[in-house]
Design a protein around this motif. Structure first.
Motif, PDB file in Angstrom:
ATOM      1  N   VAL A  34       0.866  -1.176   0.000  1.00  0.00           N
ATOM      2  CA  VAL A  34       0.000   0.000   0.000  1.00  0.00           C
ATOM      3  C   VAL A  34       0.905   1.228   0.000  1.00  0.00           C
ATOM      4  CG1 VAL A  34      -1.696   1.317   1.310  1.00  0.00           C
ATOM      5  CG2 VAL A  34      -1.870  -1.181   1.189  1.00  0.00           C
ATOM      6  N   PRO A  35       0.726   2.138  -0.944  1.00  0.00           N
ATOM      7  CA  PRO A  35       1.671   3.257  -1.067  1.00  0.00           C
ATOM      8  C   PRO A  35       1.332   4.441  -0.176  1.00  0.00           C
ATOM      9  CG  PRO A  35       0.039   3.406  -2.797  1.00  0.00           C
ATOM     10  CD  PRO A  35      -0.279   2.137  -2.026  1.00  0.00           C
ATOM     11  N   VAL A 207      -4.256  -1.902  -8.475  1.00  0.00           N
ATOM     12  CA  VAL A 207      -4.607  -2.013  -7.058  1.00  0.00           C
ATOM     13  C   VAL A 207      -6.114  -2.127  -6.849  1.00  0.00           C
ATOM     14  CG1 VAL A 207      -2.537  -0.761  -6.372  1.00  0.00           C
ATOM     15  CG2 VAL A 207      -4.673   0.500  -6.681  1.00  0.00           C
ATOM     16  N   LYS A 208      -6.830  -2.475  -7.907  1.00  0.00           N
ATOM     17  CA  LYS A 208      -8.277  -2.608  -7.793  1.00  0.00           C
ATOM     18  C   LYS A 208      -8.622  -3.622  -6.694  1.00  0.00           C
ATOM     19  CE  LYS A 208     -12.394  -3.027 -10.689  1.00  0.00           C
ATOM     20  NZ  LYS A 208     -12.904  -3.313 -12.055  1.00  0.00           N
ATOM     21  N   TYR A 209      -9.500  -3.225  -5.803  1.00  0.00           N
ATOM     22  CA  TYR A 209      -9.974  -4.015  -4.661  1.00  0.00           C
ATOM     23  C   TYR A 209      -8.988  -4.039  -3.486  1.00  0.00           C
ATOM     24  CZ  TYR A 209     -13.054  -5.593  -8.385  1.00  0.00           C
ATOM     25  OH  TYR A 209     -13.905  -5.628  -9.454  1.00  0.00           O
ATOM     26  N   GLU A 214      -6.377   1.987  -3.247  1.00  0.00           N
ATOM     27  CA  GLU A 214      -7.349   2.743  -4.048  1.00  0.00           C
ATOM     28  C   GLU A 214      -7.620   4.101  -3.408  1.00  0.00           C
ATOM     29  OE1 GLU A 214     -10.364   0.054  -6.464  1.00  0.00           O
ATOM     30  OE2 GLU A 214     -10.559  -0.294  -4.317  1.00  0.00           O
ATOM     31  N   GLU A 215      -7.712   4.115  -2.088  1.00  0.00           N
ATOM     32  CA  GLU A 215      -7.961   5.373  -1.380  1.00  0.00           C
ATOM     33  C   GLU A 215      -6.780   6.340  -1.537  1.00  0.00           C
ATOM     34  OE1 GLU A 215      -8.739   3.929   2.532  1.00  0.00           O
ATOM     35  OE2 GLU A 215     -10.902   3.622   2.164  1.00  0.00           O
ATOM     36  N   ALA A 216      -5.561   5.794  -1.607  1.00  0.00           N
ATOM     37  CA  ALA A 216      -4.384   6.643  -1.820  1.00  0.00           C
ATOM     38  C   ALA A 216      -4.459   7.317  -3.186  1.00  0.00           C
ATOM     39  CB  ALA A 216      -3.111   5.808  -1.702  1.00  0.00           C
ATOM     40  N   PHE A 217      -4.842   6.560  -4.223  1.00  0.00           N
ATOM     41  CA  PHE A 217      -4.992   7.152  -5.550  1.00  0.00           C
ATOM     42  C   PHE A 217      -6.157   8.151  -5.580  1.00  0.00           C
ATOM     43  CE2 PHE A 217      -2.367   3.565  -6.984  1.00  0.00           C
ATOM     44  CZ  PHE A 217      -1.551   4.202  -7.915  1.00  0.00           C
ATOM     45  N   ASP A 218      -7.230   7.851  -4.840  1.00  0.00           N
ATOM     46  CA  ASP A 218      -8.353   8.803  -4.759  1.00  0.00           C
ATOM     47  C   ASP A 218      -7.884  10.130  -4.157  1.00  0.00           C
ATOM     48  OD1 ASP A 218     -10.110   6.945  -5.796  1.00  0.00           O
ATOM     49  OD2 ASP A 218     -10.932   6.345  -3.840  1.00  0.00           O
ATOM     50  N   ARG A 219      -7.034  10.048  -3.152  1.00  0.00           N
ATOM     51  CA  ARG A 219      -6.536  11.265  -2.517  1.00  0.00           C
ATOM     52  C   ARG A 219      -5.705  12.093  -3.502  1.00  0.00           C
ATOM     53  NH1 ARG A 219      -7.305  15.517   0.027  1.00  0.00           N
ATOM     54  NH2 ARG A 219      -5.841  16.173   1.630  1.00  0.00           N
TER      55      ARG A 219
END
Length: 243
Positions: A34-35, A207-209, A214-219
């Motif tokens: 997780v990044p 990183v789907k699922y 996913e939340e990191a990319f959303d941010r």
């Protein structure tokens, strides 16, 4: 006799291990981490200690002295002669040869040259007005800006990245540098990491699922909208033009 044989094997194993050069990260079959969504570092006018590398420093000195440019810079012998050409990507992420060596002919608006695969991976980019897809990888990465300027994700926001500046990106940290009117070219390298074929780049689709990733990319997308007034990658033709 059996004890002597086992002792001999153990000693040989220790000798082999001692002769094997230490690397910060071997990428083969690396796990998916997780990044961090943003780099804790910001661009600086001096080279970070983590980025020190004599071959890179020679390239920078020659560039600053006007001895080389994007056209004339040469790779070391770790890059095969038939791979010393300008490269870019198509819209599916496949590597392309750009025979003209002009970023205007690149489907994504930028191109690069491979300069070294060993003992450290080094390359150089040249880019015009174009978006840049957020991504991360396990290997730390360094930039030195050889021309132009842009905005890059750092310290939870998009900050200036200018000619002559250095930028250290820790491993497993999302990075994103859309390119605007002034263009951007960077010398990039992965300190203490060799053999690019073993690296794994991770994009949103990878990183789907994996919800925290996913939340990191959303941010990142939220901050792109807040600071740059652009949407997620692939939705900004009005800003960067159609490729």
């Amino acid at each position: 006799m059996k004890k002597i044989f086992l002792l001999t094997v153990a000693l040989l194993s220790q000798a082999t291990a001692a002769e094997t050069p230490a690397h910060e990260q071997f990428a083969y079959q690396e796990p998916l981490y997780v990044p961090r969504w943003s780099n804790p570092n910001v661009p600086s006018d001096t080279m970070p200690e983590a980025c020190r590398n004599p071959e890179v420093e020679r390239y920078i000195a020659d560039w600053e002295a006007g001895k080389i440019n994007f056209k004339t810079i040469r790779a070391n012998n770790s890059i095969a002669a038939d791979q010393r050409f300008c490269k870019s990507l198509d819209d599916k992420g496949n590597v392309l040869e750009v025979k003209s060596c002009k970023y205007q002919d690149s489907p994504v608006g930028y191109l690069w040259k491979d300069l070294s695969d060993s003992p450290v991976v080094i390359g150089i980019t040249d880019g015009g007005m174009s978006d840049h897809e957020p991504h991360y990888h396990a290997q730390p990465e360094c930039y030195y800006v050889v021309n132009g300027e842009s905005k890059t994700l750092a310290d939870g926001r998009f900050v200036d990245l200018k000619k002559g500046q250095y930028f250290y990106i820790p491993g497993n940290t999302i990075h994103n540098t859309p390119i605007y009117e002034k263009g951007l070219g960077v010398l990039y390298w992965y300190p203490k990491n060799a053999h690019f074929a073993g690296f794994n780049y991770h994009w949103r689709r990878d990183v789907k699922y994996l919800t925290p990733a996913e939340e990191a990319f959303d941010r990142v997308d939220e901050v792109r909208k807040r600071d740059l007034n652009i949407g997620p990658y692939g939705t900004n033709e009005k800003v960067f033009g159609k490729r």
